[in-house]
Design an enzyme around this catalytic site. Sequence first.
Site, mmCIF file in Angstrom:
data_model
loop_
_atom_site.group_PDB
_atom_site.id
_atom_site.type_symbol
_atom_site.label_atom_id
_atom_site.label_comp_id
_atom_site.label_asym_id
_atom_site.label_seq_id
_atom_site.Cartn_x
_atom_site.Cartn_y
_atom_site.Cartn_z
ATOM 1 N N TYR A 155 0.871 -1.174 0.000
ATOM 2 C CA TYR A 155 0.000 0.000 0.000
ATOM 3 C C TYR A 155 0.905 1.220 0.000
ATOM 4 C CZ TYR A 155 -3.490 3.421 1.526
ATOM 5 O OH TYR A 155 -4.299 4.529 1.607
ATOM 6 N N ASP A 174 -2.022 -1.305 -4.054
ATOM 7 C CA ASP A 174 -2.420 0.066 -4.361
ATOM 8 C C ASP A 174 -1.148 0.907 -4.444
ATOM 9 O OD1 ASP A 174 -3.352 2.638 -4.478
ATOM 10 O OD2 ASP A 174 -4.690 2.480 -2.755
ATOM 11 N N HIS A 191 -12.290 1.092 -4.337
ATOM 12 C CA HIS A 191 -11.450 0.322 -5.264
ATOM 13 C C HIS A 191 -12.148 -0.984 -5.621
ATOM 14 C CE1 HIS A 191 -7.464 2.412 -4.341
ATOM 15 N NE2 HIS A 191 -8.233 2.846 -3.355
#
Length: 260
Positions: free
Chosen positions: A104, A145, A246
């Site tokens: 992330y 991500d 998302h």
Amino acid sequence: MKIASWNVNSVRQRQDLILDWLKRHEPDVLMMQEIKCETTQFPAEIFQDAGYECAVVGQKSYNGVATLVRGDFEITTDHLPGFENPAARYVEVRTQGLTLGNLYLPNGNSGGEEGYATKLAFFDALACRAQNFLNSETDFVLAGDYNVCPTAEDYAPGALGPDDALVRPESRAAWRRLVWLGLTDALRAVHPTGTAYTFWDYQAGAWQRDCGLRIDHALLSPRVAERLIDAQPDKEERAMERPSDHVPLIVTLKDPAAAA
């Protein structure tokens, strides 16, 4: 082998959606970001009941990553080597002959230039990790991500300003440095052009207007790229009730024997 990455935006709020998705798609691995809970509060038992063991690096209210795996695996590290920030942003496992880094990456739009420097520092550490894997001939996937739109085609017109950290030249240069090590952007290998968004903001009717971003990516090492069958975002998941902003990115690989 089916590997998925999904910023779930609070695992406890979305656990029923996640369980339903797991039942329908049956991935071998699901790498989740922004679980937004401490490790001890992660609902591991419900995923174990669904057939998945869990590697979790949690943090209260923010960040956090968790990887769900069907079958045997080992945790190789619970942080990104070389990245000194204490935020819970990386967990890495090894299963079925692959090392899977679940990441992330910092957004970079908060905290001023110091916050943006943290984003670039993560990119630097990730590039070093990838280079070490390549040097040791490790087969790997780095997915999650990334908080970067690599090209103008990766975000809807008008969705981001030119100074947004997701599109700043330094962010894109850091992405290119990573890819140019010899990695393959799984989605663009299968779909070289066209929109393939993985994120739609909750505000301003972004979903209804299809004003999206492609910021969730999976990078494959060379031998893994040779096994690539398909990669695509599961756009339908964004239309669910109380969804994450998302959607899952699903990567399908040939079995090693079939790729030989």
